[in-house]
Design an enzyme around this catalytic site. Sequence first.
Site, PDB file in Angstrom:
ATOM      1  N   TYR A 155      44.237  38.478  40.499  1.00 37.06           N
ATOM      2  CA  TYR A 155      44.618  39.481  39.480  1.00 37.06           C
ATOM      3  C   TYR A 155      46.067  39.924  39.675  1.00 37.06           C
ATOM      4  O   TYR A 155      46.851  39.980  38.716  1.00 37.06           O
ATOM      5  CB  TYR A 155      43.663  40.665  39.605  1.00 37.06           C
ATOM      6  CG  TYR A 155      43.890  41.792  38.616  1.00 37.06           C
ATOM      7  CD1 TYR A 155      43.458  41.692  37.295  1.00 37.06           C
ATOM      8  CD2 TYR A 155      44.503  42.978  39.017  1.00 37.06           C
ATOM      9  CE1 TYR A 155      43.647  42.739  36.399  1.00 37.06           C
ATOM     10  CE2 TYR A 155      44.693  44.024  38.137  1.00 37.06           C
ATOM     11  CZ  TYR A 155      44.263  43.901  36.827  1.00 37.06           C
ATOM     12  OH  TYR A 155      44.452  44.949  35.946  1.00 37.06           O
ATOM     13  N   ALA A 156      46.448  40.226  40.923  1.00 39.81           N
ATOM     14  CA  ALA A 156      47.813  40.683  41.199  1.00 39.81           C
ATOM     15  C   ALA A 156      48.824  39.590  40.851  1.00 39.81           C
ATOM     16  O   ALA A 156      49.896  39.875  40.314  1.00 39.81           O
ATOM     17  CB  ALA A 156      47.948  41.085  42.664  1.00 39.81           C
ATOM     18  N   ILE A 188      42.947  53.679  35.711  1.00 41.83           N
ATOM     19  CA  ILE A 188      42.575  54.252  34.425  1.00 41.83           C
ATOM     20  C   ILE A 188      41.056  54.174  34.265  1.00 41.83           C
ATOM     21  O   ILE A 188      40.453  53.132  34.590  1.00 41.83           O
ATOM     22  CB  ILE A 188      43.256  53.480  33.261  1.00 41.83           C
ATOM     23  CG1 ILE A 188      44.760  53.294  33.525  1.00 41.83           C
ATOM     24  CG2 ILE A 188      43.013  54.182  31.927  1.00 41.83           C
ATOM     25  CD1 ILE A 188      45.562  54.569  33.698  1.00 41.83           C
TER      26      ILE A 188
END
Length: 247
Positions: A155-156, A188
């Site tokens: 993901y990074a 979030i």
Amino acid sequence: MLGDQVAIVTGGSRGIGWSAALRLAQAGASVVAWARSADKLAELAAEAKRQEVAGTLETAVIDVTDRAAIDGGIEDVTERLGRIDILVNNAGITRDGLLMSMEDDDFDQVLTANLKSVFWTTRAVSRHMVRARRGRIVNISSVSGLSGNAGQANYAASKAGIVGFSKSVAKELGKRGITCNVVAPGFIETDMTDRLPDQVKDSYKAMIPLRRFGQPEDIAEAIAFLCGPGGAYITGQVLTVDGGLLT
Ligand code: NAP
């Protein structure tokens, strides 16, 4: 504020994309929100109607890992609405795991959904924006892409890739009146973060100077800013919206 402008928002069926699509439509844009879940997209369209947004909000079932579907979706928007002024590349997935046990598929799926999709949509949309000599592109990265995160090598990497990609696009297309910026959200509250264990959530919250998790609306406001008059002279930038997490 965004009257007459046509916007595509990917991953509009939930979370940040849902809020961004509504926010741009509230500002007067003609928004087309993409995602794979038809039922959730129908809910989004109904919500826009309920809110009586100033602009319009349409939806289309488009999987951003399918290049042909993307090209078809963009053709449909330009044929029916005549232009594309704003592209928000928001769709994204996680397949978290420790590096040593990460499967090729976990890496490939995340890179395709999060990064290659952004290349495909941006390339296709840029052809229309270049002709019009105007456009705003906002790509959603993540603080994970800026600082790294254990368990998120795939993901990074995809989110860091978005930063390099966006800065390059900004340099290449600036002379054509097109801006390209990145919004890097922190933590979030959406379905994506909902699945994390409470212990992990608590440890994150303790590291956030504002001592709260962000809401999708916090990110939607940043996106709307970059697409509106305030973003006219901003390009190639990463706007971190994380309550101070990376400070
Ligand atoms: P979310 O609630 O899981 O929503 C993801 C959205 O992406 C959904 O609308 C999903 O729709 C769509 N999507 C996923 N794969 C897709 C595909 N192949 N084709 C089309 N649409 C696809 O995630 P979120 O938290 O709102 O995240 C939105 C973006 O912000 C992502 O890029 C994420 O990496 C980034 N971000 C989130 C956070 C956070 O804390 N939440 C932090 C940093 C960055 P369907 O499933 O209906 O296709």
